[in-house]
Design an enzyme around this catalytic site. Structure first.
Site, PDB file in Angstrom:
ATOM      1  N   GLY A 172       0.817  -1.213   0.000  1.00  0.00           N
ATOM      2  CA  GLY A 172       0.000   0.000   0.000  1.00  0.00           C
ATOM      3  C   GLY A 172       0.851   1.264   0.000  1.00  0.00           C
ATOM      4  O   GLY A 172       0.538   2.240  -0.693  1.00  0.00           O
ATOM      5  N   THR A 173       1.919   1.263   0.764  1.00  0.00           N
ATOM      6  CA  THR A 173       2.790   2.439   0.847  1.00  0.00           C
ATOM      7  C   THR A 173       3.354   2.773  -0.524  1.00  0.00           C
ATOM      8  O   THR A 173       3.365   3.940  -0.947  1.00  0.00           O
ATOM      9  CB  THR A 173       3.943   2.175   1.843  1.00  0.00           C
ATOM     10  OG1 THR A 173       3.371   1.872   3.117  1.00  0.00           O
ATOM     11  CG2 THR A 173       4.872   3.364   1.956  1.00  0.00           C
ATOM     12  N   ASN A 186      -7.622   4.619   8.845  1.00  0.00           N
ATOM     13  CA  ASN A 186      -7.127   3.427   9.527  1.00  0.00           C
ATOM     14  C   ASN A 186      -7.274   3.500  11.041  1.00  0.00           C
ATOM     15  O   ASN A 186      -7.343   2.480  11.706  1.00  0.00           O
ATOM     16  CB  ASN A 186      -5.672   3.170   9.139  1.00  0.00           C
ATOM     17  CG  ASN A 186      -4.832   4.417   9.202  1.00  0.00           C
ATOM     18  OD1 ASN A 186      -5.082   5.396   8.492  1.00  0.00           O
ATOM     19  ND2 ASN A 186      -3.842   4.400  10.067  1.00  0.00           N
ATOM     20  N   GLN A 214      -7.720   0.409   3.534  1.00  0.00           N
ATOM     21  CA  GLN A 214      -8.585  -0.131   4.594  1.00  0.00           C
ATOM     22  C   GLN A 214      -9.952  -0.575   4.086  1.00  0.00           C
ATOM     23  O   GLN A 214     -10.732  -1.159   4.856  1.00  0.00           O
ATOM     24  CB  GLN A 214      -8.766   0.912   5.711  1.00  0.00           C
ATOM     25  CG  GLN A 214      -7.525   1.155   6.551  1.00  0.00           C
ATOM     26  CD  GLN A 214      -7.139  -0.030   7.443  1.00  0.00           C
ATOM     27  OE1 GLN A 214      -7.941  -0.910   7.731  1.00  0.00           O
ATOM     28  NE2 GLN A 214      -5.889  -0.052   7.879  1.00  0.00           N
ATOM     29  N   SER A 259      -3.793  -2.894  -0.613  1.00  0.00           N
ATOM     30  CA  SER A 259      -2.696  -3.677  -0.045  1.00  0.00           C
ATOM     31  C   SER A 259      -3.175  -5.081   0.332  1.00  0.00           C
ATOM     32  O   SER A 259      -4.268  -5.236   0.879  1.00  0.00           O
ATOM     33  CB  SER A 259      -2.165  -2.956   1.205  1.00  0.00           C
ATOM     34  OG  SER A 259      -1.200  -3.743   1.851  1.00  0.00           O
ATOM     35  N   GLY A 260      -2.354  -6.075   0.028  1.00  0.00           N
ATOM     36  CA  GLY A 260      -2.748  -7.470   0.259  1.00  0.00           C
ATOM     37  C   GLY A 260      -2.995  -7.846   1.705  1.00  0.00           C
ATOM     38  O   GLY A 260      -3.947  -8.560   2.029  1.00  0.00           O
ATOM     39  N   HIS A 261      -2.151  -7.335   2.601  1.00  0.00           N
ATOM     40  CA  HIS A 261      -2.191  -7.872   3.967  1.00  0.00           C
ATOM     41  C   HIS A 261      -3.321  -7.321   4.831  1.00  0.00           C
ATOM     42  O   HIS A 261      -3.459  -7.707   5.986  1.00  0.00           O
ATOM     43  CB  HIS A 261      -0.833  -7.709   4.657  1.00  0.00           C
ATOM     44  CG  HIS A 261      -0.496  -6.315   5.078  1.00  0.00           C
ATOM     45  ND1 HIS A 261      -0.538  -5.927   6.403  1.00  0.00           N
ATOM     46  CD2 HIS A 261      -0.088  -5.239   4.381  1.00  0.00           C
ATOM     47  CE1 HIS A 261      -0.169  -4.658   6.482  1.00  0.00           C
ATOM     48  NE2 HIS A 261       0.109  -4.219   5.266  1.00  0.00           N
ATOM     49  N   THR A 281      11.190  -7.671 -11.458  1.00  0.00           N
ATOM     50  CA  THR A 281      10.516  -8.949 -11.676  1.00  0.00           C
ATOM     51  C   THR A 281       9.346  -9.099 -10.709  1.00  0.00           C
ATOM     52  O   THR A 281       9.476  -8.812  -9.518  1.00  0.00           O
ATOM     53  CB  THR A 281      11.522 -10.109 -11.504  1.00  0.00           C
ATOM     54  OG1 THR A 281      12.551  -9.923 -12.484  1.00  0.00           O
ATOM     55  CG2 THR A 281      10.863 -11.467 -11.699  1.00  0.00           C
ATOM     56  N   CYS A 301       1.910   6.117  19.726  1.00  0.00           N
ATOM     57  CA  CYS A 301       2.948   6.740  20.547  1.00  0.00           C
ATOM     58  C   CYS A 301       4.293   6.306  19.979  1.00  0.00           C
ATOM     59  O   CYS A 301       5.027   5.546  20.581  1.00  0.00           O
ATOM     60  CB  CYS A 301       2.811   6.303  22.002  1.00  0.00           C
ATOM     61  SG  CYS A 301       2.207   7.603  23.076  1.00  0.00           S
TER      62      CYS A 301
HETATM   63  N1  PLP Z   1      -2.670   3.365   3.917  1.00  0.00           N
HETATM   64  C1  PLP Z   1      -3.481   2.983   4.931  1.00  0.00           C
HETATM   65  C2  PLP Z   1      -4.766   3.692   5.163  1.00  0.00           C
HETATM   66  C3  PLP Z   1      -3.090   1.939   5.774  1.00  0.00           C
HETATM   67  O1  PLP Z   1      -3.865   1.597   6.796  1.00  0.00           O
HETATM   68  C4  PLP Z   1      -1.858   1.287   5.534  1.00  0.00           C
HETATM   69  C5  PLP Z   1      -1.423   0.189   6.428  1.00  0.00           C
HETATM   70  O2  PLP Z   1      -0.560   0.252   7.216  1.00  0.00           O
HETATM   71  C6  PLP Z   1      -1.062   1.708   4.445  1.00  0.00           C
HETATM   72  C7  PLP Z   1      -1.512   2.749   3.660  1.00  0.00           C
HETATM   73  C8  PLP Z   1       0.251   1.085   4.123  1.00  0.00           C
HETATM   74  O3  PLP Z   1       0.096  -0.176   3.502  1.00  0.00           O
HETATM   75  P1  PLP Z   1       1.309  -1.224   3.490  1.00  0.00           P
HETATM   76  O4  PLP Z   1       1.464  -1.687   4.900  1.00  0.00           O
HETATM   77  O5  PLP Z   1       0.862  -2.326   2.569  1.00  0.00           O
HETATM   78  O6  PLP Z   1       2.504  -0.518   2.960  1.00  0.00           O
END
Ligand code: PLP
Length: 403
Positions: A72-73, A152, A180, A200-202, A238, A326
């Site tokens: 996701g990042t 999130n 999310q 994002s997959g996780h 790749t 924190c």
């Molecule tokens: N954006 C949101 C709203 C998220 O909750 C997260 C999760 O940590 C991310 C981006 C980042 O995703 P990733 O952990 O796959 O880089």
């Protein structure tokens, strides 16, 4: 007592057994490079095509509009920096919200250091953005609007379709961080009126380290990575074939069960929120009560610290998280809660329970039984007693803390 109850699905989810099963052959037999011309390559290529089609089906777009990333990042960075580089000759202004994930807000901070002007729109006490403010903030030099689908920390769902319609009318590209929401609530890109969308997959029972960016046909952004020209030139390297297959399986399952799982979770979420409000004096729900993710329950127990609650919850076998990250021992409360107008002193006492596929009614009952006495005990020990709510960071720093 249940041995351990995981209520931190917004942080990450377990990999679904079917997802792992779908991935394993791509480590064991089908380990070819998708760019290779021979049969090993072709089999791997089929795995990537399967993942792309599955993600496209859930989002209601074409497979060609899906670009796989390392999470996701990276999808957020590619959307924002890629759009900024593509459009900088037209203007150097970007609109966002005050409650974005750091994957968005810190990326924008980096652009601000390079001379870009960033307008971060405020949210109301429920955590909602007023679409009219987006419309009013758009200027002739606005290159991009980026506003998250659901937050999130507090789970609030933004009026993305309305914001998207305003952006489209103004001819401004619109990106949403849907990390999310994808797999949890509907995220068809045409219904949301978005030009780019990160996932994002996780966060949806898929593997970590794989994600995707939807880029609408005709939206031409620049790559961040140069190399072999993978992902139609936008993300060289790749492909993470097992990860992409796992992501595909995860979205397939999430899409199939969304209609039954979302209402089930929303009911458990409300049972938890109502139960906590009834049992804990001076507790508040953070974020809009109904415009929120089905799995997200965030509360503040006034006068005590989130971290202390989390440690005791963990001891009782309950894994939750603090809305107020924190980080590295800093006392800074969450930028999201502060943007919602919650005073510093209260913002420290936030806890987020995020439910998931494995969450049962028995789990909720257990939390309702365990959590109120923890709050009571901590309040008895707390320096933040009634009437002592500190309103500024400076006052807060002066108050005695027990870390
Ligand atoms: N954006 C949101 C709203 C998220 O909750 C997260 C999760 O940590 C991310 C981006 C980042 O995703 P990733 O952990 O796959 O880089």
């Amino acid at each position: 007592m249940p041995s351990s109850i995981y209520l931190d699905h917004a942080a990450t989810t377990p990999v679904a057994p079917e997802v792992l099963a779908a991935m394993l052959p791509y480590f064991q037999e089908s380990w070819g490079n998708p760019s290779s011309i021979h049969q090993f390559g072709r089999t791997a290529q089929e795995g990537v095509a399967y993942g792309r089609q599955a993600v496209a089906t859930l989002l209601g777009c074409t497979p060609k509009e899906i670009y796989f990333t390392g999470g996701g990042t990276e999808a957020d960075n590619l959307a924002i920096l890629g759009a900024a580089m593509a459009r900088e000759d037209m203007g150097r202004h970007i609109i966002t919200s005050a409650i974005e994930h750091h994957a968005v807000s810190h990326t924008l901070d980096a652009l601000a250091k390079r001379g870009w002007e960033i307008t971060a729109l405020p949210v109301d006490g429920d955590g909602l953005i007023d679409p009219a403010q987006v419309g009013a903030a758009i200027r002739p030099d606005t290159a991009l609007v980026t506003i998250m689908h659901a937050n999130n920390e507090v789970g609030v769902i933004q009026p993305i379709a309305e914001i998207g319609a305003l952006c489209r009318a103004a001819g401004v590209w619109f990106h949403t961080d849907a990390v999310q929401t994808v797999g949890h609530i509907p995220t068809r890109v045409d219904d949301l009126n978005v030009d780019m969308l990160s996932l994002s997959g996780h966060k949806l029972y898929g593997p970590k380290g794989v994600g995707a960016l939807f880029i609408r046909r005709g939206v031409r952004i620049k790559p961040l990575l140069y190399g072999g020209g993978h992902e139609r030139g936008l993300r060289s390297g790749t492909e993470n074939v097992p990860g992409i297959v796992g992501l595909g399986k995860a979205v397939e399952i999430a899409g199939a069960e969304m209609d039954s799982e979302a209402p089930r979770l929303a009911q458990l979420r409300d049972m938890l929120l109502d139960g906590l409000l009834a049992r804990i004096p001076d507790a508040i729900v953070t974020g809009h009560r109904t415009q929120r993710l089905p799995n997200s329950a965030s509360v503040i127990a006034k006068y005590i610290e989130g971290e202390a609650m989390l440690l005791r919850l963990d001891f009782a076998g309950i894994a939750a998280s603090s809305g107020s990250a924190c980080t590295s021992g800093s006392l800074d409360p969450s930028h999201v809660l502060l943007a919602m107008g919650i005073p510093h002193g209260f913002a420290h006492g936030s806890v987020r329970f995020s439910l998931g596929r494995d969450t049962t009614e028995a789990d909720i009952h257990y939390v309702l039984e365990q959590f109120p006495p923890i709050v009571e005990l901590l309040r008895a020990m707390s320096p933040f007693r009634a009437g002592m709510e500190c309103m500024s960071a400076a006052e807060c720093a002066e108050a005695p803390h027990h870390h």
